[in-house]
Write a protein that holds these residues in place. Structure first.
Motif, short mmCIF file in Angstrom:
data_model
loop_
_atom_site.label_atom_id
_atom_site.label_comp_id
_atom_site.label_asym_id
_atom_site.label_seq_id
_atom_site.Cartn_x
_atom_site.Cartn_y
_atom_site.Cartn_z
N LEU B 206 0.83 -1.19 0.15
CA LEU B 206 -0.03 -0.01 0.15
C LEU B 206 0.90 1.29 0.03
O LEU B 206 0.54 2.38 -0.58
N ALA B 207 1.92 1.16 0.61
CA ALA B 207 3.01 2.29 0.86
C ALA B 207 3.26 2.65 -0.57
O ALA B 207 3.28 3.95 -0.92
N GLU B 208 3.94 1.70 -1.32
CA GLU B 208 4.52 2.11 -2.50
C GLU B 208 3.52 2.70 -3.31
O GLU B 208 3.62 3.52 -4.18
N LYS B 209 2.40 2.17 -3.38
CA LYS B 209 1.10 2.39 -4.05
C LYS B 209 0.88 4.12 -3.74
O LYS B 209 0.76 4.65 -4.97
N ALA B 210 0.68 4.11 -2.79
CA ALA B 210 0.29 5.52 -2.56
C ALA B 210 1.19 6.55 -2.83
O ALA B 210 1.12 7.70 -3.32
N ALA B 211 2.78 6.22 -2.50
CA ALA B 211 3.73 7.04 -3.06
C ALA B 211 3.52 7.33 -4.81
O ALA B 211 3.69 8.65 -4.93
N ILE B 212 3.48 6.23 -5.36
CA ILE B 212 3.50 6.23 -6.80
C ILE B 212 2.15 7.14 -7.24
O ILE B 212 1.98 8.32 -7.95
N MET B 213 0.89 6.90 -6.44
CA MET B 213 -0.26 7.61 -6.84
C MET B 213 -0.06 9.32 -6.39
O MET B 213 -0.88 10.06 -7.20
N ALA B 214 0.26 9.40 -5.44
CA ALA B 214 0.68 10.81 -5.17
C ALA B 214 1.25 11.59 -6.15
O ALA B 214 0.86 12.81 -6.63
N VAL B 215 2.32 11.20 -6.85
CA VAL B 215 2.90 11.79 -8.13
C VAL B 215 1.92 11.89 -9.06
O VAL B 215 1.69 13.04 -9.77
N PHE B 216 1.33 11.07 -9.55
CA PHE B 216 0.17 11.03 -10.53
C PHE B 216 -0.68 12.03 -10.40
O PHE B 216 -1.14 12.67 -11.18
N ASN B 217 -1.15 11.98 -9.25
CA ASN B 217 -2.41 12.82 -8.81
C ASN B 217 -2.02 14.37 -9.01
O ASN B 217 -2.65 15.28 -9.37
N ALA B 218 -0.86 14.58 -8.30
CA ALA B 218 -0.34 15.95 -8.25
C ALA B 218 -0.06 16.38 -9.87
O ALA B 218 -0.39 17.42 -10.32
N GLU B 487 10.79 4.86 -7.59
CA GLU B 487 9.24 4.74 -8.12
C GLU B 487 8.85 5.83 -8.51
O GLU B 487 8.26 6.26 -9.55
N GLN B 488 8.76 6.85 -7.54
CA GLN B 488 8.28 8.39 -7.56
C GLN B 488 9.02 8.94 -8.95
O GLN B 488 8.42 9.79 -9.97
N LEU B 489 10.35 8.97 -8.78
CA LEU B 489 10.96 9.82 -10.08
C LEU B 489 10.73 8.95 -11.36
O LEU B 489 10.53 9.55 -12.25
N ASN B 490 10.70 7.79 -11.27
CA ASN B 490 10.28 7.00 -12.65
C ASN B 490 8.78 7.23 -13.11
O ASN B 490 8.67 7.69 -14.06
N THR B 491 7.97 7.42 -12.04
CA THR B 491 6.71 8.07 -12.46
C THR B 491 6.66 9.23 -13.07
O THR B 491 6.03 9.81 -14.02
N PHE B 492 7.53 10.16 -12.55
CA PHE B 492 7.57 11.56 -12.87
C PHE B 492 8.14 11.68 -14.57
O PHE B 492 7.65 12.21 -15.29
N PHE B 493 8.85 10.70 -14.62
CA PHE B 493 9.60 10.68 -16.01
C PHE B 493 8.52 10.09 -17.00
O PHE B 493 8.49 10.84 -18.02
N VAL B 494 7.80 9.12 -16.72
CA VAL B 494 6.68 8.72 -17.58
C VAL B 494 5.82 10.04 -17.84
O VAL B 494 5.31 10.04 -19.09
#
Lengths: 226, 562
Positions: B206-218, B487-494
């Motif tokens: 859950l923590a990983e998922k929340a961290a990734i989703m926070a980047v998406f949402n922002a 994972e967060q920076l990777n998401t930012f890249f995508v």
């Protein structure tokens, strides 16, 4: 949305379509064609004479810097080679050099096809070199496949290396682009201590003729007719 | 028989049958034409399977193996403007209609790309022209005379075509870029909304998922606000920007959480997709990605840069792009490193049964045995799923004279006794830094020991590209807590990549074209700072190519620098 058009032909066409009276239509059609004809003539007069598809210039200062540099390359079917050794032979025999990458879509296949076409005429007369600008993807295996695809003979050699080394080399000859996908069609000719740069995509005949001219100018006579 | 069934009925039946037959046949030939056209376009093979003859630059002979339509006009048909050569689009709607250049579609070529005198002349010289027909298409391909009777530049090669191939090519070109208003919602494009999804497999906590989703949402929030602002004043913004506004839509993200075992995922994905089609899959995370990869390939659905240690590498896809080859890349890098050593003791690989580590160990074996007389010998020590790792487990392992390779997760790795002062026999222990999540969670100081080396997929410590600081600052300023930086920076890249790609795409909603744009822009400094370099090219599917072997003493340095 504003549509940007260079000519308004389509607008005229629309006017033409509204005229449904046959006679009028014919008249208009003749008029329209005439107009197009005049425009066409005017345009063809305005067009510049067939522009050459390539330009050649001599590079004055980089030669020594570029070609005495210690840059290690790795040959597709061999070991490490110093770039300076690789091109040292140009004092006796011209070296034709291109930078390519194997997955390149639009420019490189044409560049390599040009070398493929001239290689037969240059057996024993020139060395051909293709250097990958995507060395981390183009390992020796990839390059060998590429060489095979283009029927490369033994006087056409392919090289990869460390990314940083190859970037340094590209900067030396002033072709480095931040992104390899912006890569441009450039062919280098090295002969008798001089370096020429050809920008663009010449035909086979042009390539050989230009090489002849350079040889004449540099008084290297390996390519003399016969 | 004749008395029972009137002739007329029979005739009607026969006609119907004939018509049906005809219909089926014509459908079949259409499908066949399409296949012939596709093969010719992408592989340069004629209807009879032989390579087409090509003449380049006026006098250079080649064949379809070397040069085909897709090399220049690309798989999507939208052409290519990068580098020293502008190649026009030849998608169905463009080719078979009157054409007039529109600024927003060639904007990049006009103002942004590096231009050579040739490209500049090409792009500025673009003109209106009449629609092509099959005959005019034949003429331009065989002789280079366009639909208005003008001679094209010799950069467009000449091809020798036969009738069957021409027919196939016409059918195929008509299919390229032919998205219409009715079919767009089926690929996640609605008049005002662009749908995306992200995928999590059940192993993601859950923590990983929340961290990734926070980047998406922002990111989505800011993106959508900007779009609304731009659309409110379409003609206000200075210069060219208003040319692009019409194509912008609100972005909507759908979270696809998979459950159960991998065999069940395909069905779940299909159900998600049916409930809401999406234009592409962004990022996401999962230990195993095979089922998702196959789903995306089957549906021609772009699947962009998931966080996964096991990307599909055996047969690279068209639509699935990855950061790297994951554990396979790590195994290859380690093998190359070990083979380069003058003297190396036999390898002992340690991993848990049925874990991703098991797959990594197989990759290493496979790579080492590629050499005819393997220099490095490897054996395995498999830990069962239930087995506890403790000092008793490690003691006999550490006294063997072996090169240890640990494909273990963080918790298992934590049971390795302190190496300091231990009478170690083996010179070296190699550990996958990604498997022990070292980027997110550095080890405590006393864990680092010179005997320890990491397979390190990221930029070397203190050598990260500058963009790292900007990416971090972006997250902080948007109130995104940085808990799983990797994972967060990777998401930012995508998100950056997709944002650029959609901007270039405008309203040309071709998924193939979107992939081609991403292949082109990945090297444009979008690296979030995690990797030494990132780049893709046509048909390349792994953006990060190299791993380092990093001795722990270097990380120690970094720790003490902090």
């Amino acid at each position: 949305m504003v549509r940007w058009k260079i000519f308004g032909y389509r607008g005229l066409g629309a006017v033409y379509a509204i005229k449904n009276d046959l006679a009028k239509q014919r008249l208009f059609s003749v008029f329209f064609c005439g107009l197009l004809f005049i425009l066409g003539v005017e345009q063809s007069l305005a067009v510049e004479p067939n522009k050459p598809r390539y330009q050649i210039r001599e590079i004055q200062n980089t030669l020594d810097e570029a070609f005495t540099q210690k840059v290690s390359l790795i040959e597709a079917n061999g070991g490490a080679v110093q770039f300076s050794d690789l091109v040292a032979g140009h004092k006796q025999q011209p070296v034709i050099m291109q930078f390519i990458f194997t997955s390149c879509a639009n420019v490189c296949p044409v560049m390599s096809t040009i070398l493929r076409a001239v290689q037969k005429d240059l057996v024993g007369k020139a060395q051909l070199i293709s250097i990958s600008i995507d060395p981390e993807f183009d390992d020796a295996d990839e390059l060998q496949d590429y060489a095979k695809k283009f029927d490369a003979q033994s006087h056409w050699r392919f090289f990869t290396g460390e990314l940083n080394d190859i970037i340094r080399l590209q900067k030396q000859v002033d072709i480095y682009q931040q992104n390899k996908m912006r890569h441009q069609a450039v062919t280098f000719f090295l002969l008798n201590q001089r370096l020429f740069r050809l920008d663009g995509l010449p035909s086979k005949e042009d390539t050989l003729a230009e090489l002849d001219k350079m040889l004449e100018e540099t008084q290297l006579s390996v390519l003399s007719p016969g | 028989m004749f008395d029972r069934e009137p002739l007329i009925c029979l005739m009607i039946k026969a006609t119907m049958l004939f018509l049906l037959f005809f219909l089926v046949m014509s459908k079949a030939t259409l499908a066949n034409d399409f296949q012939i056209g596709k093969r010719f376009y992408e592989k340069g093979l004629l209807a009879d399977g032989t390579p087409v003859n090509v003449v380049l630059q006026g006098d250079i002979e080649a064949d379809g193996y070397l040069i085909n339509c897709a090399s220049c006009h690309r798989s999507s048909g939208y052409g290519d403007g990068e580098g020293g050569n502008y190649v026009p689009p030849i998608t169905g709607p463009v080719l078979f209609n009157d054409y007039a250049p529109e600024r927003q579609y060639i904007f990049r070529n006009l103002y942004q790309d590096v231009q050579t005198p040739t490209t500049r002349a090409q792009v500025h010289g673009l003109k209106q022209r009449a629609a092509y027909t099959e005959q005019l298409l034949n003429r331009v391909i065989t002789s280079g005379i366009n639909s208005d009777g003008e001679q094209l530049s010799p950069q467009m090669p000449r091809f020798m075509l036969d009738k069957a191939t021409l027919k196939g090519l016409t059918v195929y070109l008509k299919s390229l870029g032919a998205q219409n208003q009715d079919s767009l919602p089926k690929i996640g494009v609605e008049p005002d909304i662009l749908h995306f999804a992200t995928i999590f497999t059940p192993d993601v906590n859950l923590a990983e998922k929340a961290a990734i989703m926070a980047v998406f949402n922002a990111y989505f929030k800011r993106k959508n606000l900007n779009t609304i602002a731009a659309q409110k004043k379409p003609n206000y913004s200075s210069g060219y920007k208003s040319d692009f506004v019409y194509a912008q839509r609100q972005w909507q993200l759908h979270e696809w959480q998979l459950t159960g075992s991998a065999e069940q995922w395909t069905k779940q994905l299909a159900a998600f997709y049916q409930a809401q089609p999406v234009f592409s899959i962004l990022g996401g995370k999962g230990q195993r990605w095979q089922a998702i990869h196959e789903f995306c390939e089957q549906r021609s659905l772009p699947c962009l840069f998931p966080n996964t240690p096991l990307p599909v590498t055996a047969k690279t896809g068209e639509y699935t792009l990855y950061f790297s080859k994951g554990l396979q890349g790590e195994a290859n890098s380690l093998a190359t490193y070990l083979e380069s050593l003058a003297d190396v003791s036999p390898v002992l690989q340690i991993y848990r049964a049925n874990s991703v580590g098991e797959v990594a160990a197989e990759f290493l074996d496979k790579r080492l045995s590629k050499k005819q007389s393997p220099k490095v010998i490897s054996s395995h020590l498999i830990v069962t799923e239930q087995q506890m790792l403790d000092a008793a487990f490690w003691k006999p392992v550490l006294v063997q004279k072996k090169t240890l390779v640990l494909w273990l997760n963080r918790d298992d790795f934590a049971t390795l006794p302190s190496l300091n002062g231990n009478n170690l026999k083996q010179a070296s222990i190699f550990v996958s830094a990604s498997l022990i999540d070292l980027k997110n969670k550095p080890l405590s100081h006393q864990r680092y020991n010179k005997a320890l080396s990491f397979i390190w997929p990221w930029a070397l410590p203190n050598h990260e590209p500058k963009r790292l600081y900007r990416a971090r600052a972006w997250m902080r300023s948007r109130g995104v807590p940085i808990t799983h930086e990797l994972e967060q920076l990777n998401t930012f890249f995508v998100l950056n990549v997709v944002d650029y790609a959609m901007h270039d795409l405008l309203d040309r909603f071709s998924r193939k074209y979107s992939i081609e744009i991403i292949e082109r822009i990945t090297e444009n400094g979008l690296n979030p700072g995690l990797y030494r370099t990132m780049s893709l090219g046509p048909k390349q599917r792994f953006a990060v190519r190299k791993n380092s072997i990093l001795n722990a003493s270097l990380l120690m340095l970094k720790e003490s620098n902090r």
